[in-house]
Design a protein around this motif. Structure first.
Motif, PDB file in Angstrom:
ATOM      1  N   ASP A  60       9.386   6.005 -17.340  1.00  0.00           N
ATOM      2  CA  ASP A  60       8.188   5.870 -18.175  1.00  0.00           C
ATOM      3  C   ASP A  60       7.512   7.216 -18.422  1.00  0.00           C
ATOM      4  OD1 ASP A  60       8.651   3.170 -18.264  1.00  0.00           O
ATOM      5  OD2 ASP A  60       7.229   2.677 -16.647  1.00  0.00           O
ATOM      6  N   ARG A  61       7.442   8.050 -17.377  1.00  0.00           N
ATOM      7  CA  ARG A  61       6.690   9.305 -17.504  1.00  0.00           C
ATOM      8  C   ARG A  61       7.469  10.393 -18.252  1.00  0.00           C
ATOM      9  NH1 ARG A  61       2.491   9.477 -13.683  1.00  0.00           N
ATOM     10  NH2 ARG A  61       1.709   7.337 -13.484  1.00  0.00           N
ATOM     11  N   LEU A  62       8.780  10.396 -18.115  1.00  0.00           N
ATOM     12  CA  LEU A  62       9.564  11.481 -18.714  1.00  0.00           C
ATOM     13  C   LEU A  62      10.049  11.133 -20.114  1.00  0.00           C
ATOM     14  CD1 LEU A  62      11.717  12.658 -15.655  1.00  0.00           C
ATOM     15  CD2 LEU A  62       9.660  13.717 -16.588  1.00  0.00           C
ATOM     16  N   GLY A  63      10.677   9.984 -20.232  1.00  0.00           N
ATOM     17  CA  GLY A  63      11.303   9.662 -21.513  1.00  0.00           C
ATOM     18  C   GLY A  63      12.574  10.475 -21.708  1.00  0.00           C
ATOM     19  N   GLY A  64      13.544   9.908 -22.332  1.00  0.00           N
ATOM     20  CA  GLY A  64      14.793  10.616 -22.573  1.00  0.00           C
ATOM     21  C   GLY A  64      15.670  10.744 -21.346  1.00  0.00           C
ATOM     22  N   VAL A  65      15.455   9.968 -20.304  1.00  0.00           N
ATOM     23  CA  VAL A  65      16.280  10.000 -19.099  1.00  0.00           C
ATOM     24  C   VAL A  65      17.458   9.047 -19.313  1.00  0.00           C
ATOM     25  CG1 VAL A  65      16.381   9.552 -16.632  1.00  0.00           C
ATOM     26  CG2 VAL A  65      14.318  10.566 -17.626  1.00  0.00           C
ATOM     27  N   ARG A 103       0.810  -1.205   0.000  1.00  0.00           N
ATOM     28  CA  ARG A 103       0.000   0.000   0.000  1.00  0.00           C
ATOM     29  C   ARG A 103       0.857   1.273   0.000  1.00  0.00           C
ATOM     30  NH1 ARG A 103      -5.083   1.592  -1.372  1.00  0.00           N
ATOM     31  NH2 ARG A 103      -5.739   3.406  -0.170  1.00  0.00           N
ATOM     32  N   LEU A 104       1.867   1.305   0.892  1.00  0.00           N
ATOM     33  CA  LEU A 104       2.652   2.522   1.056  1.00  0.00           C
ATOM     34  C   LEU A 104       3.784   2.599   0.047  1.00  0.00           C
ATOM     35  CD1 LEU A 104       3.041   5.067   2.753  1.00  0.00           C
ATOM     36  CD2 LEU A 104       4.567   3.754   4.230  1.00  0.00           C
ATOM     37  N   PHE A 105       4.573   1.560  -0.050  1.00  0.00           N
ATOM     38  CA  PHE A 105       5.742   1.586  -0.916  1.00  0.00           C
ATOM     39  C   PHE A 105       5.384   1.549  -2.398  1.00  0.00           C
ATOM     40  CE2 PHE A 105       9.213  -0.104   2.140  1.00  0.00           C
ATOM     41  CZ  PHE A 105       9.066   1.047   2.887  1.00  0.00           C
ATOM     42  N   GLU A 106       4.304   0.908  -2.727  1.00  0.00           N
ATOM     43  CA  GLU A 106       3.957   0.795  -4.142  1.00  0.00           C
ATOM     44  C   GLU A 106       2.971   1.883  -4.560  1.00  0.00           C
ATOM     45  OE1 GLU A 106       2.727  -3.098  -5.202  1.00  0.00           O
ATOM     46  OE2 GLU A 106       4.543  -4.059  -4.452  1.00  0.00           O
ATOM     47  N   ASP A 107       1.784   1.875  -3.972  1.00  0.00           N
ATOM     48  CA  ASP A 107       0.746   2.807  -4.418  1.00  0.00           C
ATOM     49  C   ASP A 107       1.121   4.259  -4.143  1.00  0.00           C
ATOM     50  OD1 ASP A 107      -0.536   0.521  -5.088  1.00  0.00           O
ATOM     51  OD2 ASP A 107      -1.996   0.563  -3.454  1.00  0.00           O
ATOM     52  N   VAL A 108       1.523   4.539  -2.885  1.00  0.00           N
ATOM     53  CA  VAL A 108       1.842   5.925  -2.529  1.00  0.00           C
ATOM     54  C   VAL A 108       3.071   6.413  -3.274  1.00  0.00           C
ATOM     55  CG1 VAL A 108       2.471   7.463  -0.641  1.00  0.00           C
ATOM     56  CG2 VAL A 108       0.733   5.698  -0.272  1.00  0.00           C
ATOM     57  N   THR A 109       4.114   5.582  -3.338  1.00  0.00           N
ATOM     58  CA  THR A 109       5.337   5.985  -4.033  1.00  0.00           C
ATOM     59  C   THR A 109       5.073   6.215  -5.515  1.00  0.00           C
ATOM     60  OG1 THR A 109       6.699   4.764  -2.449  1.00  0.00           O
ATOM     61  CG2 THR A 109       7.699   5.293  -4.572  1.00  0.00           C
ATOM     62  N   ARG A 110       4.301   5.347  -6.114  1.00  0.00           N
ATOM     63  CA  ARG A 110       4.000   5.516  -7.544  1.00  0.00           C
ATOM     64  C   ARG A 110       3.204   6.803  -7.774  1.00  0.00           C
ATOM     65  NH1 ARG A 110       1.962   0.978  -8.226  1.00  0.00           N
ATOM     66  NH2 ARG A 110       3.790  -0.102  -9.083  1.00  0.00           N
ATOM     67  N   GLN A 111       2.271   7.107  -6.865  1.00  0.00           N
ATOM     68  CA  GLN A 111       1.472   8.331  -7.035  1.00  0.00           C
ATOM     69  C   GLN A 111       2.325   9.584  -6.853  1.00  0.00           C
ATOM     70  OE1 GLN A 111      -1.876   8.528  -4.427  1.00  0.00           O
ATOM     71  NE2 GLN A 111      -2.622  10.468  -5.217  1.00  0.00           N
ATOM     72  N   LEU A 112       3.191   9.614  -5.811  1.00  0.00           N
ATOM     73  CA  LEU A 112       4.046  10.774  -5.576  1.00  0.00           C
ATOM     74  C   LEU A 112       5.034  10.966  -6.722  1.00  0.00           C
ATOM     75  CD1 LEU A 112       4.864  10.337  -1.765  1.00  0.00           C
ATOM     76  CD2 LEU A 112       3.336  12.013  -2.808  1.00  0.00           C
ATOM     77  N   THR A 113       5.608   9.870  -7.194  1.00  0.00           N
ATOM     78  CA  THR A 113       6.573   9.974  -8.299  1.00  0.00           C
ATOM     79  C   THR A 113       5.892  10.468  -9.564  1.00  0.00           C
ATOM     80  OG1 THR A 113       7.798   8.138  -7.304  1.00  0.00           O
ATOM     81  CG2 THR A 113       8.331   8.710  -9.573  1.00  0.00           C
ATOM     82  N   GLY A 114       4.672  10.029  -9.768  1.00  0.00           N
ATOM     83  CA  GLY A 114       3.938  10.501 -10.936  1.00  0.00           C
ATOM     84  C   GLY A 114       3.684  11.999 -10.893  1.00  0.00           C
ATOM     85  N   LEU A 161      10.529   1.472  -7.469  1.00  0.00           N
ATOM     86  CA  LEU A 161       9.384   2.033  -8.182  1.00  0.00           C
ATOM     87  C   LEU A 161       9.682   3.429  -8.730  1.00  0.00           C
ATOM     88  CD1 LEU A 161       6.566   0.986  -5.695  1.00  0.00           C
ATOM     89  CD2 LEU A 161       7.072  -0.051  -7.903  1.00  0.00           C
ATOM     90  N   VAL A 162      10.527   4.189  -8.014  1.00  0.00           N
ATOM     91  CA  VAL A 162      10.822   5.560  -8.444  1.00  0.00           C
ATOM     92  C   VAL A 162      11.503   5.564  -9.814  1.00  0.00           C
ATOM     93  CG1 VAL A 162      12.196   7.611  -7.941  1.00  0.00           C
ATOM     94  CG2 VAL A 162      10.899   6.486  -6.102  1.00  0.00           C
ATOM     95  N   ILE A 163      12.523   4.744  -9.989  1.00  0.00           N
ATOM     96  CA  ILE A 163      13.310   4.756 -11.231  1.00  0.00           C
ATOM     97  C   ILE A 163      12.475   4.396 -12.441  1.00  0.00           C
ATOM     98  CG2 ILE A 163      15.234   3.628 -12.411  1.00  0.00           C
ATOM     99  CD1 ILE A 163      16.687   3.543  -9.723  1.00  0.00           C
TER     100      ILE A 163
END
Length: 439
Positions: free
Chosen positions: A117-122, A40-51, A110-112
């Motif tokens: 995926d969201r930025l591209g060109g990293v 719940r915390l490491f996956e869902d929350v981290t993915r949402q904050l990183t997004g 999950l951050v990397i």
């Protein structure tokens, strides 16, 4: 049957099993909650904050790419980056070419990929150099761009707090539950100790306590103990009374035979002596139920005293292997009486006997062997019963008995937490009797 192999790993004591019963649900609950927490915390929350941060970074990159020249792009990077608390450097003095994170960095897994995926060109993301910031290099129309921002923006702050609180709370509750369970198990242990002591001939003070079921079992034990003690007392009084009543006429008979000139008087005196021996055997058997409490005694001295008495009586007795042992908790009178009975049987049915003492960590074993006919395996259990006579197995012409010698020795062994074993002697060919006493 499928889980029989688990018995090897299950604790043998009641305390150990109770602790496992308490600990296992706590561990399972910790694992289940931890998995749910991580997901719940490491996956869902981290993915949402990183997004969310990825949208801001994407906006910065788009503004830089839209600049008409390099100088404008640099100014745009500084201004727009400052608006989002992001340090932007164009061009990047040392572009990152690979992703890096520490092996225990769960949220970094999950951050990397989310930023890629969201930025591209990293071209690279660095989470290992400083776990408090995120460093990444992105390609723009004016060269590589270094973007740096706080790690707290892409992952939850202090994610370890909930697991730590859960573990500490679980430990505290486990200790409290264990102390409570220990108080509940203590009356059961006291009941077991009292029963074990009574089985060894000692009556220790015991008062029922604990839960209702334990109290009921304790009360039943006290009733049983009192009933058995009354029966033992009645048996002792009965046999003592019979012995006392018969000794007087036997004494008169013996005196009359001593003064008689009848040629059959010697044989009759032997019969009277045999009857007197039977009465003594009855009394010995009755006394075993009221054996005194064990005390520190020298087991080697007991053996040698019995052997010496037998030799003074004309018996051919050899002393075998005697392991050294200075003291043990024994009733010396009872153990000596048991050895005398075993040795008497050995000399009655054989011509020579041998007595040994074997000592181990948990028991000491008196071994009495003879060269007589022995006892068949199928008749050995019967031989240890009171008043048992095995005329077919043992020669009765060399002496008489009432069948109490082995029964008395067995009672002595049981009252010392041991057992009497009968077998065939490998060295002498006759009977081997092992008087096993717990240490």
């Amino acid at each position: 049957m499928t889980f029989t192999w688990l018995k090897r790993y299950v604790p043998k004591s009641l305390y150990g099993r109770a602790f496992i019963i308490l600990l296992l649900p706590v561990v399972v609950l910790q694992v289940v909650v931890s998995v749910a927490f991580v997901q719940r915390l490491f996956e869902d929350v981290t993915r949402q904050l990183t997004g969310n941060v990825a949208y801001e970074l994407r906006y910065v990159l788009d503004r830089i790419d839209a600049a008409p020249d390099v100088e404008t792009a640099r100014a745009t990077a500084r201004v727009v980056g400052a608006e989002f608390d992001i340090i932007a450097r164009l061009p990047d003095p040392a572009p990152l070419t690979a992703n890096a994170r520490r092996f225990y960095d769960l949220s970094g897994r999950l951050v990397i990929p989310t930023l890629n995926d969201r930025l591209g060109g990293v071209s690279g993301i660095d989470l290992a150099t400083d776990d408090g910031i995120v460093d990444l290099t992105a390609r723009t129309a004016y060269g590589p761009l270094r973007l740096t921002f706080d790690r707290d923006r892409v992952s939850a702050q202090n994610p370890h707090q909930l697991p730590v609180i859960m573990v500490l709370t679980a430990l505290l509750m486990t200790v409290v539950a264990y102390l409570f369970m220990k108080n509940q198990l203590r009356p059961i242990k006291r009941l077991g100790d009292a029963a074990a002591a009574f089985g060894r001939g000692r009556s220790v003070a015991y008062h029922p306590s604990g839960a209702q079921e334990v109290r009921a079992a304790g009360t039943a034990f006290l009733d049983m103990r009192a009933r058995i003690e009354r029966q033992i007392e009645q048996r002792t009084m009965m046999l003592s009374g019979i012995s006392h009543d018969l000794r007087t006429p036997l004494t008169r008979l013996n005196l009359g035979l001593e003064l008689s000139d009848d040629p059959d008087a010697p044989a009759m005196r032997r019969d009277v002596a045999e009857m007197r021996g039977m009465l003594d055997a009855f009394l010995d058997f009755a006394r075993e139920g009221t054996m005194a409490a064990p005390s520190e005694a020298d087991p080697v001295a007991i053996l040698r005293d019995v052997v010496e008495k037998a030799r003074r009586g004309g018996g051919a007795v050899a002393e075998g292997r005697v392991d050294p042992l200075r003291s043990a908790m024994l009733n010396p009178l009872a153990v000596g009486r048991a050895l005398e009975n075993l040795l008497g049987n050995a000399l009655r049915y054989g011509s020579t006997a041998r007595v040994s003492l074997e000592v181990s960590e948990r028991a000491l074993v008196y071994v009495v062997e003879d060269d007589g006919p022995g006892i068949p395996a199928e008749a050995r259990d019967k031989a240890m019963r009171a008043f048992a006579r095995l005329d077919d197995a043992r020669n009765q012409n060399s002496g008489a008995g009432v069948g109490l010698g082995l029964a008395i020795a067995q009672d002595v062994a049981r009252q010392h937490g041991g057992v009497l074993r009968l077998d065939r002697s490998e060295g002498m060919g006759g009977l081997r009797a092992d008087l096993v006493l717990a240490r």
